[in-house]
Design an enzyme around this catalytic site. Sequence first.
Site, PDB file in Angstrom:
ATOM      1  N   ASP A 156     -47.033   4.829 -39.172  1.00 45.99           N
ATOM      2  CA  ASP A 156     -47.450   6.157 -38.721  1.00 45.99           C
ATOM      3  C   ASP A 156     -46.694   6.597 -37.480  1.00 45.99           C
ATOM      4  OD1 ASP A 156     -49.291   3.951 -37.764  1.00 45.99           O
ATOM      5  OD2 ASP A 156     -49.832   5.524 -36.336  1.00 45.99           O
ATOM      6  N   GLY A 188     -54.286   9.909 -38.619  1.00 48.16           N
ATOM      7  CA  GLY A 188     -54.197  11.326 -38.286  1.00 48.16           C
ATOM      8  C   GLY A 188     -54.145  11.551 -36.787  1.00 48.16           C
ATOM      9  N   ARG A 196     -55.865  12.607 -31.113  1.00 45.06           N
ATOM     10  CA  ARG A 196     -55.958  13.228 -29.789  1.00 45.06           C
ATOM     11  C   ARG A 196     -54.832  14.239 -29.598  1.00 45.06           C
ATOM     12  NH1 ARG A 196     -53.258   9.389 -25.337  1.00 45.06           N
ATOM     13  NH2 ARG A 196     -51.825   8.217 -26.631  1.00 45.06           N
ATOM     14  N   ARG A 242     -45.387  18.035 -26.330  1.00 44.14           N
ATOM     15  CA  ARG A 242     -44.127  17.500 -26.818  1.00 44.14           C
ATOM     16  C   ARG A 242     -43.595  18.361 -27.949  1.00 44.14           C
ATOM     17  NH1 ARG A 242     -45.968  11.861 -29.793  1.00 44.14           N
ATOM     18  NH2 ARG A 242     -47.144  12.790 -31.511  1.00 44.14           N
ATOM     19  N   ASP A 252     -61.751   9.154 -27.361  1.00 37.61           N
ATOM     20  CA  ASP A 252     -62.167  10.346 -26.623  1.00 37.61           C
ATOM     21  C   ASP A 252     -61.224  11.530 -26.806  1.00 37.61           C
ATOM     22  OD1 ASP A 252     -59.984   9.637 -25.088  1.00 37.61           O
ATOM     23  OD2 ASP A 252     -61.139   9.116 -23.300  1.00 37.61           O
TER      24      ASP A 252
END
Length: 498
Positions: free
Chosen positions: A249, A86, A89, A173, A121
């Site tokens: 992915d 998934g 970030r 993006r 993070d």
Amino acid sequence: MKIPFDNSYTALPDQFYTRLDPKPVATPKLIKVNTALAELMGIDLTDLETTEAAEVFAGNTIPDGATPLAMVYAGHQFGGWSPRLGDGRAILLGETVGTDGIRRDIHLKGSGRTPYSRGGDGRAWLGPVLREYIVSEAMAALGIPTTRALAAVETGEKVLREQGPLPGAVFTRVAQSHIRVGTFQYHYARGDKEASKTLADYVIARHYPEAAKADQPYRALIEAVMDKQARLIARWMQVGFIHGVMNTDNMSIAGETIDFGPCAFMDTFHPGTVFSSIDHAGRYAWGKQPSIAHWNLSQLAQSLLPILHEDPDIAVGIGQETIDGFQEIFSTYYFEGFGEKFGLFPLQEGDPDFIGDSLKLLSDNEVDFTLFFRHLTGIARSLLEDGDKGENSLEVLRGLFKEHEALDNWLEDWRKRLTQDKTTPEERLEKMKTVNPVFIPRNHQIEAMIQAAVTGDFAPFERLLSVLSNPYSEQPEHADLELPPKPEEIVHATFCGT
């Protein structure tokens, strides 16, 4: 700034995503906005304040109409199965329908932790953000399907990586969608047939409406994705591009190049070339990209088995028969594309062998891939025009080869082949000029650009971006950007930004 959101993914059930706002950053500062792309997407930048843009593209301000979410998917990473990945970030803000009628996602990358961060993070540092901005826009200018760069923002915060604390950034993006092979794998692995069907129907409606008219719509979906991916991988290889992390992915259902991590363009040609620092076994080398694409597509077909046919055995037969067609489709795109690069079109019997032998010659002589084709185009020009251009190109080619006699023999065979079709010299030259770039985003130039940006100097970034927006044209004032790296400038490894 007004963004005309027209969101559709949020209409899917909540097992496809988690609704989540991006995490604010300390002091966002705008690096770049792609105004041409924004205009195409119908985004109104009239009276845009730089601070407002920075707040939006950093995730500090949620625009009206946005429905922020993190998408869930699974995937095979370097062949190993990860059942729950998934957006670790990234946040999908929403979608727009552009002035060209195309629906596109707006996606913030580096926007903070999500339920899918897996201990990360959720942030990005400046280097990978600028790399992705440059390479994705260069790919678009090269005519290769790709995600696009809409904006880049500094966060005013540091992120910790192996190199130490580094300046943080957020990348915005744009893609025709962010649905991946891994999105289908996630629901298949959970045994959720209803979710698989819902997702397949959504993808057909959004990307491949013609498949809905087929006798077997889900087989037609696989065929459509396979065709786009075969063409995409062939185009990558024809410009010397190595994705670096062709995990399932990272394979887009829309057929676009997505997730520019440790990607790179080859300088010296060799089919085994690898740059990714984490690809220790060379799984995603330049020459292995077709077989990996084939394998990834087989995972898509497997994920659709429950809805291909009620009888499992028949479903497997349909899926296998469909996927077995990949090699022929890919070979067609591969050899036709390389034929155009060599000036051989339409292809004749024996041309694939000639192309294969020619590439082996480049590999044996450790020839710079881009410069070879750039100056072969110059020699093709000399067959049409008087002047010293052809002699200059021949001199450069000879300088690229260790074995001059081998080059001379090859050129003799090449010229003989050019006389065997009805293509005019004018047609040949024009085609070669459109497929053999003068400029590519060379690794050492990108690294130098990043190092300058870390110190606050974005001039090299702006220069690279400008030159690469017109990669097939000669730009004498920027001729230094054509050059391969000096020995001390060679980049041996590229890195993921996480």
